[in-house]
Design a protein around this motif. Sequence first.
Motif, short mmCIF file in Angstrom:
data_model
loop_
_atom_site.label_atom_id
_atom_site.label_comp_id
_atom_site.label_asym_id
_atom_site.label_seq_id
_atom_site.Cartn_x
_atom_site.Cartn_y
_atom_site.Cartn_z
N ARG A 97 0.82 -1.21 0.00
CA ARG A 97 0.00 0.00 0.00
C ARG A 97 0.86 1.27 0.00
NH1 ARG A 97 -5.25 0.96 1.01
NH2 ARG A 97 -5.57 -1.23 1.59
N SER A 98 1.96 1.23 0.73
CA SER A 98 2.84 2.41 0.79
C SER A 98 3.43 2.72 -0.58
CB SER A 98 3.97 2.18 1.80
OG SER A 98 3.44 2.06 3.11
N CYS A 99 3.81 1.67 -1.30
CA CYS A 99 4.36 1.86 -2.65
C CYS A 99 3.29 2.42 -3.59
CB CYS A 99 4.91 0.55 -3.20
SG CYS A 99 6.45 0.03 -2.42
N LYS A 100 2.06 1.94 -3.43
CA LYS A 100 0.97 2.46 -4.25
C LYS A 100 0.75 3.94 -3.98
CE LYS A 100 -3.14 2.94 -3.27
NZ LYS A 100 -4.56 2.98 -2.87
N THR A 101 0.82 4.32 -2.70
CA THR A 101 0.66 5.73 -2.34
C THR A 101 1.75 6.58 -2.96
OG1 THR A 101 -0.41 5.13 -0.25
CG2 THR A 101 0.52 7.35 -0.41
N LEU A 102 2.98 6.08 -2.93
CA LEU A 102 4.10 6.81 -3.52
C LEU A 102 3.92 6.95 -5.03
CD1 LEU A 102 7.08 5.21 -1.56
CD2 LEU A 102 6.25 7.57 -1.35
N PHE A 103 3.43 5.91 -5.66
CA PHE A 103 3.16 5.94 -7.11
C PHE A 103 2.12 7.00 -7.45
CE2 PHE A 103 0.39 4.11 -10.54
CZ PHE A 103 1.26 4.34 -11.61
N VAL A 104 1.03 7.01 -6.70
CA VAL A 104 -0.03 7.99 -6.92
C VAL A 104 0.47 9.40 -6.64
CG1 VAL A 104 -2.29 8.79 -6.14
CG2 VAL A 104 -1.89 6.35 -6.49
N LYS A 135 6.46 0.24 -12.39
CA LYS A 135 7.44 -0.82 -12.13
C LYS A 135 8.38 -0.41 -11.00
CE LYS A 135 10.96 -3.67 -14.40
NZ LYS A 135 11.67 -3.95 -15.68
N TYR A 136 8.80 0.86 -11.03
CA TYR A 136 9.72 1.37 -10.00
C TYR A 136 9.09 1.26 -8.61
CZ TYR A 136 12.68 4.62 -7.41
OH TYR A 136 13.51 5.19 -6.47
N TYR A 137 7.79 1.56 -8.54
CA TYR A 137 7.10 1.52 -7.25
C TYR A 137 6.43 0.16 -6.99
CZ TYR A 137 7.94 6.48 -6.63
OH TYR A 137 8.54 7.71 -6.46
#
Length: 235
Positions: A97-104, A135-137
């Motif tokens: 979820r944290s990576c998704k937040t960073l992506f958004v 991909k990065y996130y």
Amino acid sequence: MQDNFSISNYIKILIIIEDQTNISFEEILKLLKLPKGIVLTNLSKLIKENLIKFENNLYKLTTLGESWLDDKLTILKKLDYDDRKFKLVFIKNYSNRSCKTLFVDKLKKNGFVSFAYQVIIGKCDYDANIHALAKYYKINEIEIIEIGNFQEKYLDYWDIAKIDDKYEQFVINAKTVLSNNRLLTAIRINAKINIYYFANILISDPRIGTRGINYNETIKKALGYYQKIKIFCYD
């Protein structure tokens, strides 16, 4: 140096180094007038991210730093018509979820906004850029759909009033630059910092360069002041 609305010290220092080509720590302090600790922290971050380098007691931009700044200002070349297409980005599967937040958050820094649950809308040149970011996130699956005809009702997803407030602040800053009787170096750097700020507003504004969308008086006024201050620093 004037306090520029929503421009971080990190960016101000980067622009100062770009302007001066080679500059000492003492000269940066003189131009920016910030505590040494804050300047050193930001310089260390810029070096770590390979945007600047320190050689012979002088700071200078790296090739990456030059291209990074150029990319941020590209929008200024697309004021008449921006050929980027509006895209819907569907986040279909992710593990963290944290990576998704960073992506958004990264997409939102580039003018995207929330459209629906796990759907983001915004302009983008190439789908490959979004896929690379995903991909990065570590986003497992996304789907990108191009919006054929952008409709004015889509503007409701953006906070247009907030964007217009930023244009108005830019005009205030630009007037300060134009009325400044300080050394040309300080005026030029302030102009560059404000133009960087202006470019970021343009990136966040879905109206810019969109066919069928007329600019309001706030945008027109800001564009006029951009033309006035860019003569201090850009051809």
